[in-house]
Every structure is written in C-alpha cells, then in structure tokens.
Design an enzyme around this catalytic site. Structure first.
Site, PDB file in Angstrom:
ATOM      1  N   ARG A  62      47.850 -31.009 -43.446  1.00 22.79           N
ATOM      2  CA  ARG A  62      48.206 -31.326 -42.071  1.00 22.79           C
ATOM      3  C   ARG A  62      47.040 -31.049 -41.118  1.00 22.79           C
ATOM      4  NH1 ARG A  62      54.312 -30.678 -39.730  1.00 22.79           N
ATOM      5  NH2 ARG A  62      54.165 -32.615 -38.600  1.00 22.79           N
ATOM      6  N   CYS A  63      45.852 -31.469 -41.548  1.00 24.27           N
ATOM      7  CA  CYS A  63      44.706 -31.423 -40.658  1.00 24.27           C
ATOM      8  C   CYS A  63      43.638 -32.343 -41.209  1.00 24.27           C
ATOM      9  CB  CYS A  63      44.137 -30.019 -40.519  1.00 24.27           C
ATOM     10  SG  CYS A  63      43.061 -29.499 -41.850  1.00 24.27           S
ATOM     11  N   GLN A  71      49.791 -40.154 -51.435  1.00 23.44           N
ATOM     12  CA  GLN A  71      49.581 -40.482 -50.026  1.00 23.44           C
ATOM     13  C   GLN A  71      48.543 -41.596 -49.865  1.00 23.44           C
ATOM     14  OE1 GLN A  71      49.756 -35.792 -49.031  1.00 23.44           O
ATOM     15  NE2 GLN A  71      49.086 -36.995 -47.299  1.00 23.44           N
ATOM     16  N   GLU A 113      49.372 -33.946 -37.078  1.00 19.34           N
ATOM     17  CA  GLU A 113      48.945 -32.630 -37.530  1.00 19.34           C
ATOM     18  C   GLU A 113      48.632 -31.684 -36.385  1.00 19.34           C
ATOM     19  OE1 GLU A 113      45.728 -34.480 -39.547  1.00 19.34           O
ATOM     20  OE2 GLU A 113      44.290 -33.747 -38.099  1.00 19.34           O
TER      21      GLU A 113
END
Ligand code: CDP
Length: 786
Positions: free
Chosen positions: A368-369, A221, A738
């Site tokens: 996802r945060c 990523q 997110e």
C-alpha cells in the site's frame, strides 16, 4: 428513442459499488472457487531452517503414499532449467532448493496429489537432511566483513551487499549544513510488516496437453506483466499463456511478485497433463510471501534558528531478505525514497541507500505504497516533529512555515521530482481546525499540570503515485503505461476493458463512472472487465495507487475519442455540419437549438445501423495512456491520544484525516480507501510486528503472534477534503489508494511522543506496545532521577 435528460451518475457521485452485489452474497469467484475436472492439488514443503545446506532429500516415503502423484524437488526442476527464476527487481530467486536454503519458509519440495489433504500429509513423509549454517538476521550483521555469504549462487557476489544508491546533491547539502544554526537528527526503524490480505495467494494451472495452451488462474495484481515473465522463463509462446486474475480478496502489494509455487504448479501441469491447484495457507503467507518495510533510517535536518529548513541528509539500510524480489522500477533502486523531502521547500537534499541480503524471506514489497514512499514519509514527518521540539516551536507552525507554497507548483524537489499541484497550507489548516488544535494545546498544558499525558501528533505527506511516465519508469524493461478499451453496443450499453486489476478498490464502479461522465451512459450500463490477459489490453497492473492516474486517464481519453466519432454520426442524424454539434450529459445537440438532439444511445445504435457514408462502422477503440508525470496527492493527519503513564497504554481520542487526491470520482469509495489506510497505519503504529529470533525463526507466523487491529480497537476516523486537481490528468484525479497507509503511521507515533516529550522521550520505534511506551517513560525517569 427519447431525448430526455436524466441524472447520470458520473464523477463526484457516491454510486454504490456494483461489485458488492456478488461479494456480499458470497457469489464472487476467487481462485479457490475455480474447480476443473481431473484437478490435482499441490502442497509446499518449507524449510524449518533459515540457513542450511541440503545434504539430501528422500521422497520415497511420500511418493508411496496412496493418492500422491508426484513429489517435485529442485533437482527435477533443474532438469527442466526451472530451478531458478528472475525476480521483478532483476535478481534471481530459487524456485525449489538445489543447494541450500536461505530463509525459514523457503520452498524445498512440492507434493502433487489427488486431494489437498493427502498432499499436505505427504509433506511429513519427505525426509530432508539439513546441515545448519550460521544465520544473518539484520542488515547490519549482513554487512559485517565476517558475515556468512548468503548468495554464494551468484557469480561475483562476495558479500551480502546488494546495491548502493544516491540521490540529490551531496556538496550543496554539506554546505547548507555548514551554515545551519541547528541540526535535528533521528535514527529510526520501520519494522517488517505484512500486507496480510484476507485471501492468501494461490493459483490453478491448466496446461492443455493437446494444444499446449496454459491457462493459469492466479491471485495476481499484475497479470499481463506476469504472463510476459512466464513466457520468458518457461519458453512457452506468450499467446499460449492466459493468466486470469479472478476476484481477489485484497492484494496490498502482496500479490505483485511471482512466487515459486506458481512456477512449480504450471510446470507440473505441463508435465502431468492435468490441472494443478495451489492455495497458500495463512502461515505460509505470513512467513514466505511479500513482506514490507524493514528499513533502518538515519535523517538529519538543517535549520535556521527561525525554523527555516535548509537541507536534508538521509541514509538508509534496507533488509531485502534472501532474494531481492520486490517489484522496483529499474531506475529507482530503493523505490521512491526521493520523496523524502515531503511537503517542504527544501533547497537541497542528499539521500544514500544501501540494501543487504539476510536470511529472511524476500521483502520490501509496495505494501500500500509506491515503492517505499511510506518509509520516506514516516522519516521526514518524525524528523520535522523532533526539529520543532528542539527549536521550541509548535510542530504545526514549523510545518506551515516550510511548506511549498501553492504558487510554487509545478515544483521541482531537491531530488528532481516535479510535483504537479498542491495546497498544503489549506489541507493542514483544515485538519487543525477540525481537530481543534489550539484548544487541544491549551488542554494539554492543563493536563500536564495535573500529571495527565495528552498528545497531539501531526503528519503532512506528499505522495507520488501513478507510474509511468514510461521514459522514467519500467519494471524489468516493461514500460509503465496503462490502457483501456471501450466498446459501445447498438443498444447503448458498453463494455470497458482495462489493463489494471482491482483487488477490492471498486474499479468496476469508478471506471464506469468515468465513462458515464464522458459519454453520459449511466454506470450501470457500463460493464467493466479486468484481470484476464486474453480479454483486456496490456497493462502493468494495480499497485502503488496507479490505476486512476493511468488506466483511469486512458478510460477518459478513449471515451472522448468515441465521443468525437459519435459527433460525426450525430451530425449525420441531425442533418447538420459536425462543427455545429455540441455535447453535454449524454446528448449531442445542435448549437443554439438544444432541443434538436440525439442521445448517446441513439448514436450508438446508428453506429451499427445508420452511419454516414465513408465512416468506419461501429463505436469502439483502445487507448494506451503514457502519463506525462506522476500525480502527487497530499494531506495532513492529526491525531490526539491519551497515554497512561502508569501502564504505557495509549488510547486514540481523535483522528482527523484531510486528504487531497484531486477530483474524486466516487467520494464514498475514496473515503473507504482512506478508512482502510488509516486502520492499516494504526495497526502498524500500535501492534503489527514481524520479527526474527537469532536462529532466523519468524516470530509472527500466525494471527496470534502477528496482531492486526480489529474493529474493536480501531479508532473512529473523521475525514476532511480539499480538492487540488492534477493539471495533467484528463479528469484532474490523483491516486488515493495508499495515501492513508503512507501518511498516518507518523501521525499516531508523533501523537504518543508529543504526550511524552516534556518528560524527555524523543523517540520510540513502532509498534508502540504499552510495554515499550512504559519502558520509554521509565528510562527517562531513571535518567532524570540519576
Ligand atoms: O491503483 P488503485 O486502484 O489501488 O488506487 P487508486 O487509483 O488510488 O484508486 C483506488 C480507488 O479509489 C479506485 O476505485 C479509484 O477509482 C477510486 N478513486 C476515486 O474515486 N477518485 C480519485 N481521485 C482517486 C481514486
């Protein structure tokens, strides 16, 4: 060339995802699709023990297996000074074991063979003599003075404590508590979960023996940051390292860290002069790479009798596993737990956090945060809901009473963050209206009389996404900004190269829409490239919903710069002064005479064929965007559930999600992001759990044990939208990727507790399995019955 205006699918259009053409036809290129001549395959031997000394490793039987090229051990890596590597949070992590294993699934040795099956078979022929050591599986055990020392490799490390961190004002908070009418408190545990992307991790390292050039395809990523880390670790010159992140089948934070197998595959390719591929298996992914959460939390909220919130106290204990390896901005030890005051006008707060090593795989990734904002949001929303019950107030009313008002923005929180914009009342009122809150409450009353258990749960959240600004945020010293490079070709078609990296979020479409909006070039004429360090400008990567706030802003700014240059060329073509030229929807026109115009395509052509004297030819540029602040998306989620008191089974009746991420570039993609997040939040609330037995065995190493929701059990989602633009973002957008995963788990849990609260149930930790809910009902029943 004509000057006709057609509809340009810029910001706000539900443009179909350009990338889906190749994905739905099976024509994507993932790491495992890349095949090179002479390529070797690598498999990893992982420890069955959670904590054990390695007495010896005998590789002779494995090496003798036909097809095996080499067996790599920690000893071999140590000879090249590569047995240990730095982590993204400034700790160290073993690449291959040299002394002892510290978690089950840790990398012990690697086999490199002519085919992947031989490599795997050979793992069974490696003889490792382990001597088991006592195991630590919780951070509470870890901090016991008698606990075995896990990181005896670290000089000066005498216990399992990693960090202590504080935020806010302790004295002022204590004072506020002294003056409170009521203190609501909650102890809760956000269990370990796994991002579990469809595509596991993997890499293909190809070091050219003649040039020394390393090309590494990697499921990363953050390819640019990883390249820099690789250069620092291996000593290879950075320009000789090229990291290519091709198509990625989901990241969710799992693909941010550097994993040991990447380092071994690259070192092996360097030594063998042949490409080496490693593709992780599902169980490896679940037991050894990037876990999330695993946070023990205690919260206290001080209130006046009328419901006014006075202060917040929080203490946390994080289980970081055996190596502190998650990417953390270096100023924020435990990520953005500062956001724990949520959407409330809390005058004071004090947060204390500690991290501990355990014999578990490294965890705490930004699943996802943005660096643990999910846990923070969960805690405050559970706490506020409980406070409402204690006060005898409606949970919606308590929230509405204490929300930061829209006129208070920019708002400085008690822990020092400056929220850019918000209208929390509007979002919550819309959610209440959509779910029919008042009617549901009436229905609930009737249901209780009939012995039926109906619950309504709310969660309002404020997110913090888009790191930088660089003055506050860095990872290992690398400042958190991002970039975009735009080139217009003579025929008016464009290539946009961005520093961030999509893993399925649709950047190839939405970033093209930003260019479309700014320059009037249709999105289909804008090719978006990303993920290749040779061919894109430097950036810190995609995680924590930072792409739109950073590289999205960079895209808008560079488009505007090219537009400014385009104006000069248009003035030359129209034979007027630059000051007399205006621009709208892809046309430069003479002010007051809109028919006298040149399109952006005319201007692009002229940039190479007919530009004014003295002007640099061409139409291209790069912009590095350092955001002045983060963006603060927000929303309210409302969930209605029915619980079967006999079995503990709960069913979601309605889910209403109202999100505000400022201006939406592509509403369809935003809704897709929210659907995904709501499904993930539901999974975590209902069924996902990775746990460990006393010996440190990971329970949840496959999808039979680690349950992910399928379309069958996932509820239907009803979405709502409010739009409060970010005042500092060039197009007013905030991140959204997110939000739903951050905001929704508390709403599901609050709903189940709301159904049971009149029975006396105040807390159940996730995942809310039927058995657990049933036990909670039984427990209060037994208590009540004596
Ligand atoms: O960093 P990441 O891409 O995961 O998160 P994001 O910036 O929140 O964006 C997720 C996707 O939603 C991207 O394709 C964005 O361009 C899109 N998006 C949008 O269309 N409008 C917004 N206001 C925010 C995101």
């Amino acid at each position: 060339m004509g000057t006709e205006v057609t509809e340009i699918q810029g910001i706000g259009h539900r443009v179909k995802r350009k990338e889906d053409d190749r994905f739905i036809r099976g024509k994507g290129t993932y790491v495992d699709d890349v095949k090179l001549p002479g390529m070797l395959h690598m498999a990893v031997l992982r420890s069955p023990f959670a904590h054990a000394t390695i007495r010896s490793i005998d590789t002779s039987r494995a090496t003798a297996l036909p097809g095996v090229v080499v067996v790599v051990t920690g000893e071999l890596m140590a000879q090249h000074n590569l047995a240990w590597m730095p982590t993204l949070s400034g700790d160290t992590q073993a690449v291959l074991v040299t002394d002892k294993v510290r978690f089950q699934g840790q990398e012990v040795a690697c086999v490199i063979a002519e085919d992947p099956y031989v490599a795997k078979d050979a793992l069974e022929l490696i003889d490792v003599d382990y001597e088991a050591l006592p195991v630590v599986v919780t951070p509470q055990q870890a901090l016991d003075p008698d606990a075995p020392l896990i990181r005896d490799d670290k000089e000066g490390q005498t216990d399992n404590h990693i960090y202590h961190w504080e935020s806010g004002d302790k004295d002022a908070t204590d004072k506020a508590f002294d003056g409170a009418d009521l203190v609501a408190s909650l102890d809760t545990f956000y269990p370990r979960s796994h991002p579990a992307p469809v595509e596991t991790c993997g890499c293909l390292a190809d070091v050219n023996p003649a040039t020394g050039r390393a090309t590494i395809w990697m499921t990363s990523q953050a390819p640019h940051a990883i390249r820099t880390v690789f250069a620092l670790v291996t000593g290879l010159p950075e320009e000789n390292i090229r990291i290519i992140s091709p198509d990625i089948g989901g990241g969710f934070g799992n693909k941010v860290p550097v994993y040991p197998a990447y380092v071994v595959a690259t070192a092996a390719s360097l030594l063998l002069g042949r490409p080496v591929k490693w593709i992780e298996e599902r169980t490896e992914n679940l037991i050894s790479t990037g876990f999330a959460r695993d946070f023990h939390m205690h919260g206290e909220l001080a209130l006046k009798r009328d419901g006014t919130m006075l202060g917040l106290r929080v203490s946390l204990l994080a289980d970081e596993g055996a190596f502190h390896a998650d990417a953390q901005p270096s100023k924020f030890k435990v990520g953005l737990f500062h956001i724990v005051t949520g959407s409330y006008d809390l005058p004071v707060a004090h947060v204390v956090a500690d991290g501990a090593y355990t014999n578990k795989a490294p965890g705490g990734v930004a699943y996802r945060c943005s660096f643990r904002v999910t846990e923070a949001s969960y805690l405050i929303e559970r706490l506020v809901q409980n406070a409402a019950y204690e006060l005898g107030m409606d949970p919606a009313e308590l929230r509405l009473k204490n929300f930061i008002d829209k006129d208070q923005f920019p708002y400085k929180s008690a822990t020092g963050f400056v929220y850019d914009s918000g209208d929390y009342h509007k979002a919550m009122n819309l959610a209440l209206e959509k779910i029919g809150y008042d009617e549901l409450r009436k229905e609930q009353e009737g249901a209780r009389e009939e012995g039926r258990l109906l619950g309504v749960g709310l969660a309002s959240f404020t997110e913090v996404v888009g790191a930088g600004p660089s003055k506050d945020y860095d990872i290992l010293g690398l400042k958190m900004f991002d970039s975009a490079e735009l080139r217009l070709h003579p025929t008016g078609k464009a290539i946009l190269k961005i520093g961030v990296k999509t893993q399925g979020q649709g950047h190839e479409t939405t970033f093209a829409q930003i260019v479309a909006e700014e320059l009037g070039i249709p999105p289909e004429d804008v090719l978006v490239q990303h993920g290749d360090t040779d061919n894109t400008p430097y950036g810190l990567g995609t995680y924590a919903s930072r792409s739109t706030p950073t590289a999205g802003a960079a895209t808008a700014v560079i488009s505007r710069k090219l537009r400014d240059k385009g104006k000069k060329i248009a003035a030359h073509l129209l034979e007027v002064s630059e000051d007399d030229v205006d621009f709208a929807k892809g046309r430069f026109f003479v002010r007051g005479a809109p028919d006298k115009a040149k399109t952006i395509q005319d201007v692009a052509f002229a940039a190479y064929t007919n530009f004014p004297e003295g002007l640099e030819p061409g139409l291209e540029g790069v912009h590095y965007y350092d955001p002045p602040n983060m963006t603060f998306p927000f929303g309210t989620y409302a969930v209605a559930v029915e619980v079967d008191g006999e079995t503990g089974e709960w069913k979601v009746r309605r889910v209403v999600a109202v999100d505000d991420c400022g201006v939406r570039i592509n509403p369809m993609i935003v809704e897709g992001q929210i659907h995904g997040g709501l499904a993930e939040g539901f999974g975590i609330a209902a069924m996902e759990l990775i746990t460990f037995d006393e010996a440190g065995n990971c329970i949840g190493s496959n999808f039979m044990d680690y349950l992910l929701p399928t379309a069958w059990e996932t509820p239907r989602f009803e979405l709502g939208e409010t739009v409060t633009p970010s005042p500092h973002h060039p197009i007013g957008a905030k991140g959204v990727g997110e939000s739903a995963t951050v905001g929704s788990p508390a709403a599901y849990v609050n709903a189940v507790i709301d159904a049971l609260v009149h029975l006396g149930v105040k807390n159940i930790d996730m995942p809310l399995t039927s058995a657990k809910v049933w036990e909670a009902i039984q427990a209060v029943g037994a208590e009540a019955g004596g």
